[in-house]
Structures are given as structure tokens and as C-alpha cells.
Design a protein around this motif. Structure first.
Motif, PDB file in Angstrom:
ATOM      1  N   PRO A 219       5.028  16.878   0.636  1.00 54.57           N
ATOM      2  CA  PRO A 219       4.092  16.822   1.775  1.00 54.57           C
ATOM      3  C   PRO A 219       3.228  15.567   1.771  1.00 54.57           C
ATOM      4  CG  PRO A 219       4.176  19.041   0.889  1.00 54.57           C
ATOM      5  CD  PRO A 219       4.986  18.179  -0.043  1.00 54.57           C
ATOM      6  N   GLU A 220       2.898  15.070   0.590  1.00 57.23           N
ATOM      7  CA  GLU A 220       2.059  13.868   0.517  1.00 57.23           C
ATOM      8  C   GLU A 220       2.802  12.600   0.919  1.00 57.23           C
ATOM      9  OE1 GLU A 220       2.512  16.179  -1.874  1.00 57.23           O
ATOM     10  OE2 GLU A 220       2.640  15.249  -3.884  1.00 57.23           O
ATOM     11  N   ASP A 221       4.098  12.692   1.168  1.00 57.03           N
ATOM     12  CA  ASP A 221       4.849  11.552   1.697  1.00 57.03           C
ATOM     13  C   ASP A 221       4.727  11.457   3.221  1.00 57.03           C
ATOM     14  OD1 ASP A 221       7.404  12.365  -0.667  1.00 57.03           O
ATOM     15  OD2 ASP A 221       5.961  10.713  -0.806  1.00 57.03           O
ATOM     16  N   THR A 222       4.094  12.437   3.830  1.00 57.01           N
ATOM     17  CA  THR A 222       3.916  12.421   5.283  1.00 57.01           C
ATOM     18  C   THR A 222       3.096  11.209   5.698  1.00 57.01           C
ATOM     19  OG1 THR A 222       4.077  14.816   5.488  1.00 57.01           O
ATOM     20  CG2 THR A 222       2.889  13.639   7.236  1.00 57.01           C
ATOM     21  N   ALA A 223       3.657  10.414   6.597  1.00 55.17           N
ATOM     22  CA  ALA A 223       3.016   9.175   7.033  1.00 55.17           C
ATOM     23  C   ALA A 223       3.890   8.508   8.090  1.00 55.17           C
ATOM     24  CB  ALA A 223       2.823   8.219   5.852  1.00 55.17           C
ATOM     25  N   VAL A 224       3.329   7.498   8.710  1.00 53.91           N
ATOM     26  CA  VAL A 224       4.141   6.578   9.507  1.00 53.91           C
ATOM     27  C   VAL A 224       4.605   5.474   8.565  1.00 53.91           C
ATOM     28  CG1 VAL A 224       4.232   5.000  11.456  1.00 53.91           C
ATOM     29  CG2 VAL A 224       2.852   7.087  11.607  1.00 53.91           C
ATOM     30  N   TYR A 225       5.897   5.239   8.552  1.00 57.50           N
ATOM     31  CA  TYR A 225       6.487   4.237   7.670  1.00 57.50           C
ATOM     32  C   TYR A 225       6.805   2.976   8.472  1.00 57.50           C
ATOM     33  CZ  TYR A 225       6.825   7.554   3.853  1.00 57.50           C
ATOM     34  OH  TYR A 225       6.518   8.432   2.839  1.00 57.50           O
ATOM     35  N   TYR A 226       6.352   1.858   7.940  1.00 51.48           N
ATOM     36  CA  TYR A 226       6.541   0.569   8.597  1.00 51.48           C
ATOM     37  C   TYR A 226       7.322  -0.361   7.678  1.00 51.48           C
ATOM     38  CZ  TYR A 226       2.492   2.064  11.389  1.00 51.48           C
ATOM     39  OH  TYR A 226       1.622   2.743  12.205  1.00 51.48           O
ATOM     40  N   CYS A 227       8.172  -1.186   8.264  1.00 51.52           N
ATOM     41  CA  CYS A 227       8.727  -2.271   7.464  1.00 51.52           C
ATOM     42  C   CYS A 227       8.018  -3.573   7.838  1.00 51.52           C
ATOM     43  CB  CYS A 227      10.237  -2.384   7.602  1.00 51.52           C
ATOM     44  SG  CYS A 227      10.849  -2.858   9.213  1.00 51.52           S
ATOM     45  N   ALA A 228       8.009  -4.476   6.893  1.00 50.71           N
ATOM     46  CA  ALA A 228       7.312  -5.743   7.033  1.00 50.71           C
ATOM     47  C   ALA A 228       8.169  -6.862   6.483  1.00 50.71           C
ATOM     48  CB  ALA A 228       5.982  -5.693   6.301  1.00 50.71           C
ATOM     49  N   ALA A 229       8.145  -7.983   7.174  1.00 53.01           N
ATOM     50  CA  ALA A 229       8.907  -9.142   6.725  1.00 53.01           C
ATOM     51  C   ALA A 229       8.007 -10.094   5.949  1.00 53.01           C
ATOM     52  CB  ALA A 229       9.518  -9.865   7.914  1.00 53.01           C
ATOM     53  N   ASP A 230       8.526 -10.556   4.826  1.00 53.10           N
ATOM     54  CA  ASP A 230       7.863 -11.570   4.012  1.00 53.10           C
ATOM     55  C   ASP A 230       6.464 -11.167   3.542  1.00 53.10           C
ATOM     56  OD1 ASP A 230       6.912 -15.057   4.383  1.00 53.10           O
ATOM     57  OD2 ASP A 230       7.854 -14.021   2.693  1.00 53.10           O
ATOM     58  N   PRO A 231       6.290  -9.975   3.011  1.00 54.33           N
ATOM     59  CA  PRO A 231       4.969  -9.615   2.518  1.00 54.33           C
ATOM     60  C   PRO A 231       4.612 -10.428   1.277  1.00 54.33           C
ATOM     61  CG  PRO A 231       6.577  -7.966   1.864  1.00 54.33           C
ATOM     62  CD  PRO A 231       7.299  -8.934   2.747  1.00 54.33           C
TER      63      PRO A 231
ATOM     64  N   GLY B   5      -5.829   9.056   8.505  1.00 59.26           N
ATOM     65  CA  GLY B   5      -7.116   8.878   7.860  1.00 59.26           C
ATOM     66  C   GLY B   5      -7.098   8.028   6.615  1.00 59.26           C
ATOM     67  N   LYS B   6      -5.935   7.446   6.298  1.00 53.78           N
ATOM     68  CA  LYS B   6      -5.838   6.617   5.096  1.00 53.78           C
ATOM     69  C   LYS B   6      -5.420   5.201   5.447  1.00 53.78           C
ATOM     70  CE  LYS B   6      -4.836  10.325   1.818  1.00 53.78           C
ATOM     71  NZ  LYS B   6      -3.947  10.760   0.699  1.00 53.78           N
ATOM     72  N   GLU B   7      -5.633   4.316   4.490  1.00 56.21           N
ATOM     73  CA  GLU B   7      -5.224   2.930   4.687  1.00 56.21           C
ATOM     74  C   GLU B   7      -3.708   2.791   4.493  1.00 56.21           C
ATOM     75  OE1 GLU B   7      -9.321   0.620   3.367  1.00 56.21           O
ATOM     76  OE2 GLU B   7      -7.497   0.383   2.195  1.00 56.21           O
ATOM     77  N   ARG B   8      -3.169   1.771   5.106  1.00 53.73           N
ATOM     78  CA  ARG B   8      -1.751   1.479   4.934  1.00 53.73           C
ATOM     79  C   ARG B   8      -1.518   1.017   3.492  1.00 53.73           C
ATOM     80  NH1 ARG B   8       1.230  -1.612   9.790  1.00 53.73           N
ATOM     81  NH2 ARG B   8      -0.089  -0.075  10.828  1.00 53.73           N
ATOM     82  N   GLU B   9      -0.460   1.530   2.889  1.00 59.14           N
ATOM     83  CA  GLU B   9      -0.189   1.202   1.488  1.00 59.14           C
ATOM     84  C   GLU B   9       1.255   0.794   1.301  1.00 59.14           C
ATOM     85  OE1 GLU B   9      -0.738   4.679  -0.951  1.00 59.14           O
ATOM     86  OE2 GLU B   9       0.843   5.797   0.059  1.00 59.14           O
ATOM     87  N   GLY B  10       1.484  -0.008   0.274  1.00 60.87           N
ATOM     88  CA  GLY B  10       2.837  -0.428  -0.048  1.00 60.87           C
ATOM     89  C   GLY B  10       3.625   0.680  -0.710  1.00 60.87           C
TER      90      GLY B  10
END
Length: 122
Positions: free
Chosen positions: A88-100, A42-47
């Protein structure tokens, strides 16, 4: 082609640790900044954290400073995210990104991994 593969997620209890890995291929890894982002339900993806290619300079979101550590091993084309004292607030899907272009926005990011789930719950 560019591939980013995350691993290391799981279900842990508050206060536990996890180490995420992002294995990269298909591009000159040591020339690019790599970032970790996360998206909670329910939240936006964040760095979360980024590491430069050249000087190894790092960035951390305020919410993870002092708990998470990013590092890279250019010989293995891999970036790590050591996560300690998980909450608990670290619960999320974690993504890596190249060249942000930025570690505080998802704008302009073209290369993403598939993500790894981190769940922190008692």
C-alpha cells in the motif's frame, strides 16, 4: 521536443505486480540516464530507481530494493519498471525523468512525463 510518456499504472492488491513503461522521444535516448520518481498524496516527489545510459548501472531506493527492477530497451527508446510484491505504501503517481542529476533529488530535472497512477489497496 523531449517527450516522456508513462503507462502501465493501475489499481492492484497488495502482493501483486505491475510493469510501468516510459516511452521517450525527441532526444538521443541512449545517451541519457533515465529515472523513475513517485509522489504520494501529501508527500514530496522522491526517487525510486534510475538506470545509466552507458553501463546500465542501476540505483534503487531502499524502500523498493529487492521488489522493483528497472531496465531499458534502447532500440525502443523505452525504460521499464517492474514492480513486484507491491505494498500500500507504494501508492503514488509514478513519473519518469530524463537525465536526472541525481536519483535522490528532483533538483535540476527539466524533463518529466505526465505520470501514471499506481494504487495498491485491498
Amino acid at each position: 521536443q523531449v517527450q516522456l510518456v508513462e503507462s502501465g499504472g493501475g489499481l492492484v492488491q497488495p502482493g501483486d505486480s505491475l510493469r510501468l513503461s516510459c516511452a521517450a522521444s525527441g532526444f538521443s535516448f541512449d545517451y541519457y540516464k533515465i529515472g523513475w520518481f513517485r509522489q504520494a498524496p501529501g508527500k514530496e516527489r522522491e526517487g525510486v530507481s534510475c538506470i545509466n545510459n552507458s553501463d546500465g548501472e542501476t540505483y534503487y531506493a531502499d524502500s523498493v530494493k529487492g521488489r522493483f527492477t528497472i531496465s531499458r530497451d534502447n532500440s525502443k527508446n523505452t525504460v521499464y519498471l517492474q514492480m513486484n510484491n507491491l505494498k500500500p505504501e507504494d501508492t503514488a503517481v509514478y513519473y519518469c525523468a530524463a537525465d536526472p542529476p541525481s536519483c535522490t533529488s528532483v533538483a535540476g530535472i527539466y524533463y518529466w512525463g505526465q505520470g501514471t497512477q499506481v494504487t495498491v489497496s485491498s
